[in-house]
Scaffold this active site. Structure first.
Site, PDB file in Angstrom:
ATOM      1  N   ASP A  71     -12.360   3.870  -2.129  1.00 20.08           N
ATOM      2  CA  ASP A  71     -10.976   4.004  -1.688  1.00 20.08           C
ATOM      3  C   ASP A  71      -9.772   3.609  -2.725  1.00 20.08           C
ATOM      4  O   ASP A  71      -9.983   2.949  -3.799  1.00 20.08           O
ATOM      5  CB  ASP A  71     -10.828   3.047  -0.497  1.00 20.08           C
ATOM      6  CG  ASP A  71      -9.595   2.761   0.081  1.00 20.08           C
ATOM      7  OD1 ASP A  71      -9.168   4.132   0.842  1.00 20.08           O
ATOM      8  OD2 ASP A  71      -9.140   1.901   0.229  1.00 20.08           O
ATOM      9  N   SER A  72      -8.722   3.996  -2.203  1.00 22.76           N
ATOM     10  CA  SER A  72      -7.518   3.767  -3.211  1.00 22.76           C
ATOM     11  C   SER A  72      -7.458   2.144  -3.622  1.00 22.76           C
ATOM     12  O   SER A  72      -6.908   1.965  -4.502  1.00 22.76           O
ATOM     13  CB  SER A  72      -6.292   4.395  -2.569  1.00 22.76           C
ATOM     14  OG  SER A  72      -6.055   3.631  -1.321  1.00 22.76           O
ATOM     15  N   CYS A 128     -11.079   7.098   1.357  1.00 24.35           N
ATOM     16  CA  CYS A 128      -9.751   7.052   1.765  1.00 24.35           C
ATOM     17  C   CYS A 128      -9.052   8.578   2.324  1.00 24.35           C
ATOM     18  O   CYS A 128      -9.948   9.576   1.776  1.00 24.35           O
ATOM     19  CB  CYS A 128      -9.276   6.962   0.334  1.00 24.35           C
ATOM     20  SG  CYS A 128      -7.528   7.329   0.106  1.00 24.35           S
ATOM     21  N   GLU A 150      -0.782  -4.904   4.294  1.00 21.54           N
ATOM     22  CA  GLU A 150      -1.388  -5.374   2.954  1.00 21.54           C
ATOM     23  C   GLU A 150      -0.653  -6.799   2.798  1.00 21.54           C
ATOM     24  O   GLU A 150      -0.807  -7.832   1.901  1.00 21.54           O
ATOM     25  CB  GLU A 150      -0.966  -4.437   2.049  1.00 21.54           C
ATOM     26  CG  GLU A 150      -1.928  -3.432   1.962  1.00 21.54           C
ATOM     27  CD  GLU A 150      -2.442  -2.864   0.620  1.00 21.54           C
ATOM     28  OE1 GLU A 150      -1.960  -3.025  -0.416  1.00 21.54           O
ATOM     29  OE2 GLU A 150      -3.615  -2.374   0.876  1.00 21.54           O
ATOM     30  N   CYS A 167      -5.813   6.689   8.878  1.00 18.97           N
ATOM     31  CA  CYS A 167      -5.502   5.930   7.444  1.00 18.97           C
ATOM     32  C   CYS A 167      -6.479   4.644   7.700  1.00 18.97           C
ATOM     33  O   CYS A 167      -6.621   4.078   8.823  1.00 18.97           O
ATOM     34  CB  CYS A 167      -4.235   5.497   7.350  1.00 18.97           C
ATOM     35  SG  CYS A 167      -3.910   4.353   6.058  1.00 18.97           S
ATOM     36  N   HIS A 222      -6.253   1.626   7.029  1.00 24.32           N
ATOM     37  CA  HIS A 222      -5.456   0.290   7.243  1.00 24.32           C
ATOM     38  C   HIS A 222      -5.121   0.340   8.750  1.00 24.32           C
ATOM     39  O   HIS A 222      -4.951  -0.824   9.325  1.00 24.32           O
ATOM     40  CB  HIS A 222      -4.038   0.190   6.649  1.00 24.32           C
ATOM     41  CG  HIS A 222      -4.410  -0.144   5.285  1.00 24.32           C
ATOM     42  ND1 HIS A 222      -5.024   0.821   4.462  1.00 24.32           N
ATOM     43  CD2 HIS A 222      -3.670  -1.202   4.461  1.00 24.32           C
ATOM     44  CE1 HIS A 222      -4.942  -0.080   3.115  1.00 24.32           C
ATOM     45  NE2 HIS A 222      -4.259  -0.959   3.053  1.00 24.32           N
TER      46      HIS A 222
HETATM   47  N1  DGL Z   1      -6.469   4.313   1.803  1.00 23.53           N
HETATM   48  C1  DGL Z   1      -5.391   5.208   2.173  1.00 23.53           C
HETATM   49  C2  DGL Z   1      -5.656   6.284   3.145  1.00 23.53           C
HETATM   50  O1  DGL Z   1      -6.687   6.200   4.118  1.00 23.53           O
HETATM   51  C3  DGL Z   1      -4.314   4.260   2.592  1.00 23.53           C
HETATM   52  C4  DGL Z   1      -3.725   3.342   1.442  1.00 23.53           C
HETATM   53  C5  DGL Z   1      -2.869   4.201   0.472  1.00 23.53           C
HETATM   54  O2  DGL Z   1      -2.017   4.889   0.495  1.00 23.53           O
HETATM   55  O3  DGL Z   1      -3.455   4.217  -0.802  1.00 23.53           O
HETATM   56  O4  DGL Z   1      -4.752   7.028   3.278  1.00 23.53           O
END
Ligand code: DGL
Length: 276
Positions: free
Chosen positions: A11-12, A74, A159, A193, A195
């Site tokens: 993930d990012s 991600c 976050e 997403c 989050h």
């Molecule tokens: N993990 C990213 C997603 O699912 C969200 C967080 C980011 O923008 O890095 O799109």
């Protein structure tokens, strides 16, 4: 491929732990390695080229660790980088390596949730602008009407641990209402997403009862098990001691301190340098 390896989950940053949580729940016997590119997160606002370069670098890291199967948890990376990696880079990286994303499992399933044939997608700017969800859902469900809306404030709300506070209502209501206004027949709302599952309670406040809110974790876990049942040559090489290791490109102390809202277990991560 003789050695056994854990499944890589990328993930990012830290949000992909919501996906890993479901993978661990449904596939407790498997070993996992998680990498969060926290030093360069968020990806949601970055260009195609940047998301592709960062994601590829992280995928290569997994391969160096010996993982032959990597799941991009991600959405932004799945939407903006996965296809190029699969088509352009993987063929040059040697036999047997696989990279999967969260988009395909979700888009081949989501149409089954809807009775009206109208689906709403909430995601980051990057995912929405890529149009990947709309294009992919149409492939599997050609008659489905799909509308999407970007919620750029939602990741920062989570976050900063503001997602359960009253202040979050403003942004959640604004974005949810904008989406529902664009198509009042929506009966299925996909949280596209990592989050957004943490905001589900809040989202529910502003979404009529008859609309289902769908998170991806369980879908991705179902589909990964299905994939492994169809790819025995891959499955038999995955190590199964039920372990999970965590890596981050930023501070491991920060990672461990914030992991708790995304993941049920206490996390002890290790810092890595990608030579950025
Ligand atoms: N993990 C990213 C997603 O699912 C969200 C967080 C980011 O923008 O890095 O799109």
């Amino acid at each position: 491929m003789n050695k056994k390896f854990p499944i890589g989950v990328f993930d990012s940053g830290i949000g992909g732990l919501t996906i890993l949580k479901e993978l661990r729940k449904q596939m407790p016997e498997y070993d996992f390695v998680y990498l969060g590119d926290n030093a360069r997160a968020p990806y949601g606002t970055r260009s195609y080229d940047t998301v592709y370069r960062y994601t590829l670098q992280c995928v290569q890291w997994f391969f160096v660790q010996g993982c032959e199967l990597v799941v991009l948890a991600c959405n932004t990376a799945s939407a903006k980088a996965l296809k190029t990696i699969q088509q352009h880079d993987l063929p040059k990286m040697g036999m047997g390596k696989r990279v999967l994303g969260v988009l395909r499992p979700t888009t081949e399933t989501i149409g089954d949730y809807s009775k009206t044939g109208h689906i709403g997608i909430l995601a980051t700017n990057g995912t929405v602008n890529s149009d990947s969800y709309v294009t992919e859902i149409k492939r599997f469900f050609p008659d489905m009407k799909v509308v999407q809306h970007a919620c750029p404030m939602w990741v920062p709300l989570v976050e900063n641990r503001e997602h359960l506070n009253d202040g979050a209502d403003y942004f959640v209501q604004k974005d949810v209402e904008a989406l529902l206004k664009s198509d009042p027949k929506i009966d299925t709302l996909l949280l596209g997403c990592t989050h957004y599952p943490l905001l589900e309670q809040k989202i529910r406040k502003f979404v009529p009862e008859h609309i289902q809110i769908v998170s991806q974790g369980a879908i991705v876990a179902d589909k990964l098990q299905d994939y492994l049942s169809r790819h025995k040559e891959m499955e038999k090489h995955i190590s199964k001691k039920g372990t999970c290791r965590f890596f981050t490109t930023d501070s491991s102390t920060e990672f461990d301190a914030h992991a708790d809202i995304f993941f049920d277990e206490k996390v002890k991560s290790e810092h890595i340098e990608l030579g950025m």
